[in-house]
Write a protein that holds these residues in place. Structure first.
Motif, mmCIF file in Angstrom:
data_model
loop_
_atom_site.group_PDB
_atom_site.id
_atom_site.type_symbol
_atom_site.label_atom_id
_atom_site.label_comp_id
_atom_site.label_asym_id
_atom_site.label_seq_id
_atom_site.Cartn_x
_atom_site.Cartn_y
_atom_site.Cartn_z
ATOM 1 N N ALA A 29 0.829 -1.202 0.000
ATOM 2 C CA ALA A 29 0.000 0.000 0.000
ATOM 3 C C ALA A 29 0.863 1.253 0.000
ATOM 4 N N VAL A 30 1.967 1.203 0.753
ATOM 5 C CA VAL A 30 2.868 2.352 0.795
ATOM 6 C C VAL A 30 3.517 2.562 -0.564
ATOM 7 N N ALA A 31 3.884 1.479 -1.235
ATOM 8 C CA ALA A 31 4.477 1.600 -2.564
ATOM 9 C C ALA A 31 3.493 2.244 -3.534
ATOM 10 N N ALA A 32 2.221 1.842 -3.448
ATOM 11 C CA ALA A 32 1.198 2.445 -4.296
ATOM 12 C C ALA A 32 1.001 3.916 -3.942
ATOM 13 N N GLY A 33 1.037 4.211 -2.633
ATOM 14 C CA GLY A 33 0.886 5.597 -2.199
ATOM 15 C C GLY A 33 2.040 6.469 -2.637
ATOM 16 N N CYS A 90 9.672 12.288 -3.028
ATOM 17 C CA CYS A 90 9.741 12.892 -1.693
ATOM 18 C C CYS A 90 11.184 12.819 -1.227
ATOM 19 N N ALA A 91 11.862 13.972 -1.261
ATOM 20 C CA ALA A 91 13.285 14.004 -0.926
ATOM 21 C C ALA A 91 13.476 14.430 0.527
ATOM 22 N N PRO A 92 14.019 13.533 1.375
ATOM 23 C CA PRO A 92 14.280 13.902 2.762
ATOM 24 C C PRO A 92 15.436 14.905 2.818
ATOM 25 N N PRO A 93 15.614 15.644 3.924
ATOM 26 C CA PRO A 93 14.842 15.520 5.169
ATOM 27 C C PRO A 93 13.615 16.422 5.227
ATOM 28 N N ASP A 94 13.442 17.334 4.240
ATOM 29 C CA ASP A 94 12.332 18.281 4.301
ATOM 30 C C ASP A 94 10.993 17.643 3.953
ATOM 31 N N CYS A 95 11.010 16.477 3.315
ATOM 32 C CA CYS A 95 9.774 15.799 2.927
ATOM 33 C C CYS A 95 9.605 14.523 3.751
ATOM 34 N N THR A 96 8.377 14.297 4.223
ATOM 35 C CA THR A 96 8.081 13.128 5.055
ATOM 36 C C THR A 96 6.849 12.415 4.510
ATOM 37 N N ILE A 97 6.894 11.089 4.525
ATOM 38 C CA ILE A 97 5.736 10.271 4.165
ATOM 39 C C ILE A 97 5.084 9.763 5.447
ATOM 40 N N LYS A 98 3.754 9.883 5.517
ATOM 41 C CA LYS A 98 3.002 9.400 6.675
ATOM 42 C C LYS A 98 1.895 8.484 6.173
ATOM 43 N N ILE A 99 1.682 7.384 6.887
ATOM 44 C CA ILE A 99 0.662 6.414 6.487
ATOM 45 C C ILE A 99 -0.316 6.209 7.633
ATOM 46 N N MET A 100 -1.612 6.369 7.336
ATOM 47 C CA MET A 100 -2.660 6.039 8.286
ATOM 48 C C MET A 100 -3.325 4.750 7.843
ATOM 49 N N LEU A 101 -3.418 3.777 8.734
ATOM 50 C CA LEU A 101 -3.910 2.445 8.381
ATOM 51 C C LEU A 101 -5.427 2.404 8.273
ATOM 52 N N PRO A 102 -5.967 1.432 7.538
ATOM 53 C CA PRO A 102 -7.421 1.332 7.368
ATOM 54 C C PRO A 102 -8.135 1.118 8.704
ATOM 55 N N ASP A 103 -9.306 1.686 8.796
ATOM 56 C CA ASP A 103 -10.141 1.524 9.976
ATOM 57 C C ASP A 103 -11.357 0.681 9.590
ATOM 58 N N THR A 132 -2.257 14.344 -0.488
ATOM 59 C CA THR A 132 -2.977 13.347 0.306
ATOM 60 C C THR A 132 -3.629 12.345 -0.642
ATOM 61 N N VAL A 133 -3.382 11.051 -0.427
ATOM 62 C CA VAL A 133 -3.916 10.007 -1.305
ATOM 63 C C VAL A 133 -4.586 8.932 -0.453
ATOM 64 N N HIS A 134 -5.784 8.520 -0.848
ATOM 65 C CA HIS A 134 -6.489 7.411 -0.209
ATOM 66 C C HIS A 134 -6.374 6.181 -1.107
ATOM 67 N N ILE A 135 -5.898 5.079 -0.538
ATOM 68 C CA ILE A 135 -5.618 3.856 -1.284
ATOM 69 C C ILE A 135 -6.574 2.744 -0.850
ATOM 70 N N ASP A 136 -7.212 2.084 -1.816
ATOM 71 C CA ASP A 136 -8.054 0.925 -1.514
ATOM 72 C C ASP A 136 -7.176 -0.141 -0.851
ATOM 73 N N SER A 184 -7.129 -3.564 -3.264
ATOM 74 C CA SER A 184 -6.597 -3.538 -4.628
ATOM 75 C C SER A 184 -5.347 -2.689 -4.760
ATOM 76 N N GLY A 185 -5.137 -1.758 -3.820
ATOM 77 C CA GLY A 185 -3.999 -0.854 -3.924
ATOM 78 C C GLY A 185 -4.227 0.272 -4.913
ATOM 79 N N ARG A 186 -5.482 0.448 -5.351
ATOM 80 C CA ARG A 186 -5.792 1.505 -6.298
ATOM 81 C C ARG A 186 -5.990 2.832 -5.577
ATOM 82 N N ALA A 187 -5.464 3.927 -6.180
ATOM 83 C CA ALA A 187 -5.663 5.263 -5.610
ATOM 84 C C ALA A 187 -7.105 5.692 -5.864
ATOM 85 N N LEU A 188 -7.876 5.877 -4.785
ATOM 86 C CA LEU A 188 -9.277 6.273 -4.908
ATOM 87 C C LEU A 188 -9.426 7.781 -5.002
ATOM 88 N N VAL A 189 -8.619 8.506 -4.242
ATOM 89 C CA VAL A 189 -8.652 9.969 -4.236
ATOM 90 C C VAL A 189 -7.231 10.474 -4.082
#
Length: 501
Positions: A328-332, A339-352, A373-377, A380-385
């Motif tokens: 899911a992170v790879a798809a996101g 995203c080039a560190p250190p100024d850029c950060t990736i954050k993942i919120m897990l499905p509820d 901001t991207v929402h991933i199914d 399927s790993g598809r980007a929904l939004v």
């Protein structure tokens, strides 16, 4: 700006309960504005002082926490072959079995740890969880921090709500709105009063009196000039902080959502549900793992469960059939872009739950325009939004840039120094304003400026204040309360009438 700026020995500005003999419109207007400035200062000075002190401290959150928690955030050697992210999450969850995993922040550099945020005991706008730090090379837990008990969390909570929840949030918002009015009235008093126009006065007979007058005059000039020269940046500081407030900020967000930002391209990101269960801003209350302000009211789509809705995962675990988090992170990552560190950060919120989605947020600490901001199914790993800068409206873009400037991170050290100077200016204004009032207050009285006697002038000033009250509702409510208090109580009780002028 925070208390009366014109408490002087001048006959035109001396606090008095006696009405002035002249009915000069300019003098009457000056007194009316001065009276509002005085009482507003007495009301909000302590709160503004707290906001300025805590704000100046919070500007240094990132470097402070990098130093304070370097033992769990930094590795002694870089990792070249990290373990699967799902394995690292499992190791973190094993420290507190059954506790829900809220979000994950992968390492921003090879020598950094993975931060897994577990659900904490608190909820609300400043809720924090338990951060568990995992070595990505070995999937071993290095340590954990209760984010709700950190020094900067306390500073932030004082700054945002005075440790008093919703009531504190409303008090802070009211004080911030009145601080804007204080700035406007303070500049007017400086422009029309003796702080700018040095009127010759007869020399006092006593040497002590002359020394006191000179000291007060210097104090007044320091207060007035500090307010005038820092006024623009102080107004900017306050306006960029108001989007976080409960009443004004929430209404601003509704306006920008309804009239400003556009929806993601429905052809590229088809929604799976027409009635989303929640908004993006409800996914996480943790300030370090939230969606951007502009995306908080973005509806969250639902994953296509593919028949998995009847199954239940273990508490805090993924649903049966859900993609491993690393997929899911790879798809996101593919959807949010580089995203080039250190100024850029990736954050993942897990499905509820079975219809929940993975939410991947790319946050640029320097340039909000680079965020997405991207929402991933989750199946399927598809980007929904996918929601980013091009979808933001003009207001949302202004707020996002303002937040980055407010926090002192948009233009590096220069930005931080300017915001710190604004905080220090507020502190100086509060101290000098209170000092002037204390030195000049008459015995047994508050020392407020006399009420203007010209009704037309008074009503004109009240009308202007009413407009400001409509723009800032909590200030308007307190303004009306003051008028009623003055009319129904202070004027009718002789002792209070003498004390308050």
């Amino acid at each position: 700006m925070t208390t009366t700026t014109e408490t002087t020995d001048s006959p035109s500005t001396e606090p008095s309960t006696q009405a002035p003999p002249a009915r000069d419109t300019g003098s009457q207007r000056y007194r009316a504005v001065w009276r509002w400035h005085f009482y507003a200062g007495l009301l909000v000075a302590p709160i503004v002082l707290i906001l300025a002190i805590t704000g100046s401290i919070y500007l240094f959150k990132d470097p402070f926490e990098a130093w304070r928690y370097s033992d769990v955030q930094t590795l002694s050697a870089p990792v070249t072959s990290p373990r699967p992210l799902s394995e690292q999450i499992a190791a973190a969850q094993a420290t507190r079995p059954g506790v829900l995993v809220k979000s994950v922040i992968p390492p921003s550099a090879p020598d950094r740890t993975t931060r897994v945020i577990l659900e904490g005991a608190e909820s609300g706008p400043y809720a924090e969880g338990i951060s568990v730090y995992v070595n990505p090379g070995t999937a071993k837990v290095i340590g954990e921090i209760d984010d709700s008990a950190t020094f900067m969390r306390v500073v932030r909570t004082i700054h945002g709500e005075l440790l008093a929840g919703t009531v504190g949030d409303r008090i802070v918002e009211t004080a911030a709105c009145w601080a804007l009015i204080l700035t406007a009235t303070g500049v007017y008093l400086w422009w029309r009063g003796p702080a700018r126009k040095r009127t010759p006065r007869p020399a006092p007979r006593s040497g002590t009196a002359r020394t006191g007058r000179v000291a007060r005059s210097r104090l007044r000039r320091v207060h007035a000039l500090t307010g005038v020269f820092s006024g623009a940046i102080v107004v900017f500081l306050i306006m960029t902080g108001l989007p976080w407030s409960g009443v004004w900020g929430d209404n601003l967000q509704k306006v920008q959502t309804a009239t400003g930002s556009t929806s993601p391209d429905s052809a590229a990101f088809a929604r799976e549900s027409t009635v989303p269960a929640k908004l993006s801003g409800e996914l996480s209350d943790n300030p370090d793992a939230k969606v951007p302000w502009a995306a908080e009211r973005l509806p969250v789509p639902e994953s296509n469960d593919g028949g998995h809705a009847g199954h239940h995962a273990a508490s805090g675990g993924l649903q049966p059939g859900a993609l491993p988090v690393e997929q899911a992170v790879a798809a996101g990552r593919a959807a949010v872009g580089p995203c080039a560190p250190p100024d850029c950060t990736i954050k993942i919120m897990l499905p509820d739950g079975p219809k929940g989605v993975y939410t991947v947020v790319k946050e640029s600490r320097v340039d909000p325009a680079a965020g997405r901001t991207v929402h991933i199914d989750q199946y399927s790993g598809r980007a929904l939004v996918s929601f980013g800068w091009e979808e933001y409206g003009l207001m949302a873009k202004a707020v996002e840039q303002g937040i980055a400037l407010h926090e002192g991170r948009r233009y590096g050290v220069v930005n931080l120094i300017v915001m710190l100077a604004a905080c220090l200016s507020l502190i100086a204004l509060v101290i000098t304003g209170a000092w002037m009032w204390w030195k000049r207050r008459p015995t047994g009285r508050v020392g407020a400026p006399a009420r203007p006697t010209d009704r037309r002038t008074t009503l004109g000033v009240i009308a202007i204040m009413a407009v400001l009250g409509l723009l800032f509702p909590l200030a308007g409510i307190t303004m009306l309360a003051f008028l009623l208090l003055d009319l129904l109580v202070l004027r009718r009780i002789p002792a209070l009438r003498r004390a308050f002028g």
